[in-house]
Motif scaffolding. Structure first.
Motif, PDB file in Angstrom:
ATOM      1  N   UNK A  33       0.619  -1.371   0.058  1.00 43.76           N
ATOM      2  CA  UNK A  33       0.174   0.080   0.646  1.00 43.76           C
ATOM      3  C   UNK A  33       0.300   1.597   0.073  1.00 43.76           C
ATOM      4  N   UNK A  34       1.935   1.334   0.514  1.00 42.18           N
ATOM      5  CA  UNK A  34       2.934   1.977   0.568  1.00 42.18           C
ATOM      6  C   UNK A  34       3.395   2.328  -0.362  1.00 42.18           C
ATOM      7  N   UNK A  35       3.776   1.489  -1.239  1.00 50.36           N
ATOM      8  CA  UNK A  35       5.188   1.665  -2.500  1.00 50.36           C
ATOM      9  C   UNK A  35       3.629   2.651  -3.538  1.00 50.36           C
ATOM     10  N   UNK A  36       2.499   1.884  -3.692  1.00 50.96           N
ATOM     11  CA  UNK A  36       1.834   2.288  -4.459  1.00 50.96           C
ATOM     12  C   UNK A  36       1.264   4.044  -4.114  1.00 50.96           C
ATOM     13  N   UNK A  37       0.951   4.473  -3.071  1.00 54.40           N
ATOM     14  CA  UNK A  37       1.820   6.253  -3.103  1.00 54.40           C
ATOM     15  C   UNK A  37       0.204   5.752  -1.800  1.00 54.40           C
ATOM     16  N   UNK A  38      -0.328   4.954  -1.252  1.00 58.66           N
ATOM     17  CA  UNK A  38      -1.504   4.670  -0.193  1.00 58.66           C
ATOM     18  C   UNK A  38      -2.756   4.768  -0.779  1.00 58.66           C
ATOM     19  N   UNK A  39      -2.894   4.547  -2.002  1.00 58.22           N
ATOM     20  CA  UNK A  39      -3.882   3.865  -2.966  1.00 58.22           C
ATOM     21  C   UNK A  39      -3.848   2.835  -3.700  1.00 58.22           C
ATOM     22  N   UNK A  40      -4.294   2.099  -3.526  1.00 56.52           N
ATOM     23  CA  UNK A  40      -4.087   0.631  -4.366  1.00 56.52           C
ATOM     24  C   UNK A  40      -5.228  -0.389  -4.214  1.00 56.52           C
ATOM     25  N   UNK A  41      -6.378  -1.034  -5.293  1.00 54.76           N
ATOM     26  CA  UNK A  41      -7.402  -1.566  -5.640  1.00 54.76           C
ATOM     27  C   UNK A  41      -6.595  -3.125  -5.043  1.00 54.76           C
ATOM     28  N   UNK A  42      -7.963  -3.118  -4.139  1.00 59.91           N
ATOM     29  CA  UNK A  42      -8.019  -5.067  -3.474  1.00 59.91           C
ATOM     30  C   UNK A  42      -6.917  -6.074  -4.394  1.00 59.91           C
TER      31      UNK A  42
END
Length: 67
Positions: A33-42
């Protein structure tokens, strides 16, 4: 080699729980989640963690309840 990998992961999980009260699977989810900048789909998160959709859903539910 599989046995050694299993033992290593169990030991790492024990240390994470003891020192940070954090399950290794929770750490992995938070890392992605952190690597995705805090936004990521399930679905994307399931793909990145190599978890099944139902397993990831259970982890996310437990994490949310722990807040």
């Amino acid at each position: 080699m599989l046995y050694a990998n299993d033992r290593l992961l169990k030991r790492l999980e024990e240390e994470m729980l003891r020192e940070h009260n954090l399950e290794l699977s929770w750490y992995e989810v938070l890392l992605h989640v952190t690597e995705a900048g805090g936004r990521i789909g399930q679905q994307a998160l399931a793909d990145r963690t190599l978890m099944g959709q139902s397993g990831l859903s259970r982890i996310l539910t437990r994490m949310e309840a722990a807040q």
